[in-house]
Design a protein around this motif. Structure first.
Motif, PDB file in Angstrom:
ATOM      1  N   TRP A 188       0.860  -1.228   0.042  1.00  0.00           N
ATOM      2  CA  TRP A 188       0.082  -0.015  -0.085  1.00  0.00           C
ATOM      3  C   TRP A 188       0.795   1.188   0.076  1.00  0.00           C
ATOM      4  N   VAL A 189       2.184   1.033   0.271  1.00  0.00           N
ATOM      5  CA  VAL A 189       3.041   2.464   0.251  1.00  0.00           C
ATOM      6  C   VAL A 189       4.293   2.242  -0.759  1.00  0.00           C
ATOM      7  N   GLU A 190       4.842   0.836  -0.800  1.00  0.00           N
ATOM      8  CA  GLU A 190       5.936   0.619  -1.754  1.00  0.00           C
ATOM      9  C   GLU A 190       5.668  -0.645  -2.250  1.00  0.00           C
ATOM     10  N   THR A 191       4.909  -0.987  -3.522  1.00  0.00           N
ATOM     11  CA  THR A 191       4.802  -2.250  -4.054  1.00  0.00           C
ATOM     12  C   THR A 191       6.264  -3.049  -4.379  1.00  0.00           C
ATOM     13  N   VAL A 192       7.182  -1.985  -4.970  1.00  0.00           N
ATOM     14  CA  VAL A 192       8.590  -2.620  -5.371  1.00  0.00           C
ATOM     15  C   VAL A 192       9.620  -2.159  -4.231  1.00  0.00           C
ATOM     16  N   PRO A 193      10.007  -2.544  -3.227  1.00  0.00           N
ATOM     17  CA  PRO A 193      10.683  -2.079  -1.943  1.00  0.00           C
ATOM     18  C   PRO A 193      12.455  -1.566  -2.327  1.00  0.00           C
ATOM     19  N   ILE A 194      12.425  -0.673  -3.576  1.00  0.00           N
ATOM     20  CA  ILE A 194      13.536  -0.187  -3.841  1.00  0.00           C
ATOM     21  C   ILE A 194      14.276   0.511  -2.434  1.00  0.00           C
ATOM     22  N   THR A 195      13.415   1.374  -1.827  1.00  0.00           N
ATOM     23  CA  THR A 195      14.075   2.296  -0.659  1.00  0.00           C
ATOM     24  C   THR A 195      14.729   1.186   0.225  1.00  0.00           C
ATOM     25  N   ALA A 196      14.155  -0.126   0.710  1.00  0.00           N
ATOM     26  CA  ALA A 196      14.671  -0.842   1.307  1.00  0.00           C
ATOM     27  C   ALA A 196      16.080  -1.466   1.023  1.00  0.00           C
ATOM     28  N   LEU A 200      19.725  -0.959   2.629  1.00  0.00           N
ATOM     29  CA  LEU A 200      20.666  -2.268   3.200  1.00  0.00           C
ATOM     30  C   LEU A 200      21.976  -2.034   2.220  1.00  0.00           C
ATOM     31  N   GLY A 201      22.196  -0.919   1.624  1.00  0.00           N
ATOM     32  CA  GLY A 201      23.632  -0.531   0.943  1.00  0.00           C
ATOM     33  C   GLY A 201      23.879  -0.967  -0.384  1.00  0.00           C
ATOM     34  N   ALA A 202      22.588  -1.261  -1.105  1.00  0.00           N
ATOM     35  CA  ALA A 202      22.723  -1.434  -2.746  1.00  0.00           C
ATOM     36  C   ALA A 202      23.470  -0.413  -3.493  1.00  0.00           C
ATOM     37  N   ASP A 203      24.368  -0.746  -4.416  1.00  0.00           N
ATOM     38  CA  ASP A 203      24.790   0.147  -5.329  1.00  0.00           C
ATOM     39  C   ASP A 203      24.064   0.114  -6.524  1.00  0.00           C
ATOM     40  N   PHE A 204      23.542  -1.043  -6.932  1.00  0.00           N
ATOM     41  CA  PHE A 204      22.471  -1.303  -8.052  1.00  0.00           C
ATOM     42  C   PHE A 204      21.479  -2.059  -7.739  1.00  0.00           C
ATOM     43  N   VAL A 205      20.245  -1.245  -7.889  1.00  0.00           N
ATOM     44  CA  VAL A 205      18.828  -2.128  -7.662  1.00  0.00           C
ATOM     45  C   VAL A 205      18.059  -2.331  -8.831  1.00  0.00           C
ATOM     46  N   ILE A 206      17.712  -3.899  -8.909  1.00  0.00           N
ATOM     47  CA  ILE A 206      17.048  -4.170  -9.922  1.00  0.00           C
ATOM     48  C   ILE A 206      15.492  -4.613  -9.399  1.00  0.00           C
ATOM     49  N   GLY A 207      14.464  -3.919  -9.637  1.00  0.00           N
ATOM     50  CA  GLY A 207      13.391  -3.770  -9.402  1.00  0.00           C
ATOM     51  C   GLY A 207      12.237  -4.983 -10.152  1.00  0.00           C
ATOM     52  N   THR A 246       9.126   3.639  -8.407  1.00  0.00           N
ATOM     53  CA  THR A 246      10.084   2.485  -9.202  1.00  0.00           C
ATOM     54  C   THR A 246      10.993   3.158 -10.274  1.00  0.00           C
ATOM     55  N   MET A 247      10.945   4.681 -10.245  1.00  0.00           N
ATOM     56  CA  MET A 247      11.846   5.489 -10.969  1.00  0.00           C
ATOM     57  C   MET A 247      13.216   5.746 -10.051  1.00  0.00           C
ATOM     58  N   GLU A 248      13.064   5.240  -9.103  1.00  0.00           N
ATOM     59  CA  GLU A 248      14.334   5.260  -8.100  1.00  0.00           C
ATOM     60  C   GLU A 248      15.099   4.025  -8.414  1.00  0.00           C
TER      61      GLU A 248
END
Length: 303
Positions: A188-196, A200-207, A246-248
């Protein structure tokens, strides 16, 4: 010594559509791409927790299919499907079941259609009974605190409790209390958890985005009353929010999972295969995106 760049996979929620996450994991693994971090929302949290515990896409698929494909689970899914589709046709289902009385009573006088005992018992059969620190790679999931109105990245303590919270579909599954805070489904707030993943220290995020697309409707046929307008507007607002969220990500994979109902667990292989195809189709573009970001970061440091 140069720090290793961390790759994260953010697995989206969407009920049975979230099983496409498994297919994406398999496609990436087949291409030699393994995440250093995994995050999830709702069904993505379930898949992500199992993967973080096994580090095997195939084993993750076997564990989840064995559970969701069991005769007992299918029986329960069919029995509850009249109330569980929160993101499409909800009102039609609600009105139909309200006539029967049973779900009408539960919607009006209880905080969830499914009892806490049933929900917790079934969920705990699937999710690793471990602490986050015991998993093989860092894992986090997203939930919504309905008291404060804030989203929360759950990344410590018992994994089962956190995944319950991330998967608690509002109104259908019971809210989950963690340290005096009350949580429901993070979708209901973040369908694809990119901020999480970034937390955790990700440099490259695949959603992995398995949410429904908002399509034009026939107003006269599909909008019958003010509540239909309310729910349609809510769907649109959530879709727009998901687009901006998801633009993030550095790269997004969109499995073609169609208009599946939230609880349509009859054809698990279809959704897994859709994820695998989308993952395979995106491998070359993904590799280019990773090279480009690495090159850009090198240039940035030089400047």
């Amino acid at each position: 010594m140069r720090r290793k760049r961390k790759l994260a996979l953010a697995l989206g929620g969407g009920g049975v559509r979230g099983l496409a996450n498994i297919g994406v994991l398999r496609a990436l693994e087949e291409a030699g791409i393994k995440p250093d971090i995994v995050t999830g929302t709702s069904m993505g949290a379930i898949v992500g927790s199992v993967y973080a515990d096994t580090l095997s896409a195939l084993e993750t698929q076997q564990i989840i299919k064995e559970f969701l494909g069991s005769e007992e689970f299918i029986k329960q899914a069919h029995r509850l499907s009249l109330s569980s589709e929160m993101d499409k046709g909800f009102l039609d289902r609600f009105y139909d079941t309200a006539k029967k009385g049973y779900f009408f009573y539960r919607f009006l006088f209880r905080k969830s259609v499914i009892s806490p005992e049933l929900f917790f018992m079934e969920m705990d059969k699937l999710v690793p009974g471990k602490e986050f620190s015991e998993l093989k790679i860092p894992f986090a999931c997203v939930a919504l605190d309905v008291v404060s109105g804030c989203s929360e990245i759950l990344h410590s303590g018992p994994v089962q409790l956190a995944v319950r919270a991330s998967s608690a579909v509002p109104g259908t599954l019971p809210p989950v209390t963690i340290e005096d805070r009350v949580f429901v489904d993070g979708g209901w707030v973040e369908t694809v958890p990119i901020t999480a993943a970034k937390f955790l220290g990700a440099d490259f995020v695949i959603g992995v985005d398995v949410s429904r697309e908002i399509k034009p409707i026939s107003f006269d046929k599909e909008i019958k009353n003010s509540m239909d307008i309310l729910f349609r507007s809510d769907d649109i607002a959530r879709s727009i929010m998901n687009t901006y969220r998801t633009m993030e990500a550095d790269f997004i994979i969109h499995p073609q999972v169609g208009e599946a109902d939230w609880s349509d667990f009859d054809n698990l292989d279809y959704y897994i295969a859709a994820g695998f195809r989308a993952g395979k189709d995106g491998i070359m573009s993904l590799k280019r995106a990773r090279r480009f970001k690495k090159f850009k970061s090198i240039l940035w440091k030089k400047n």
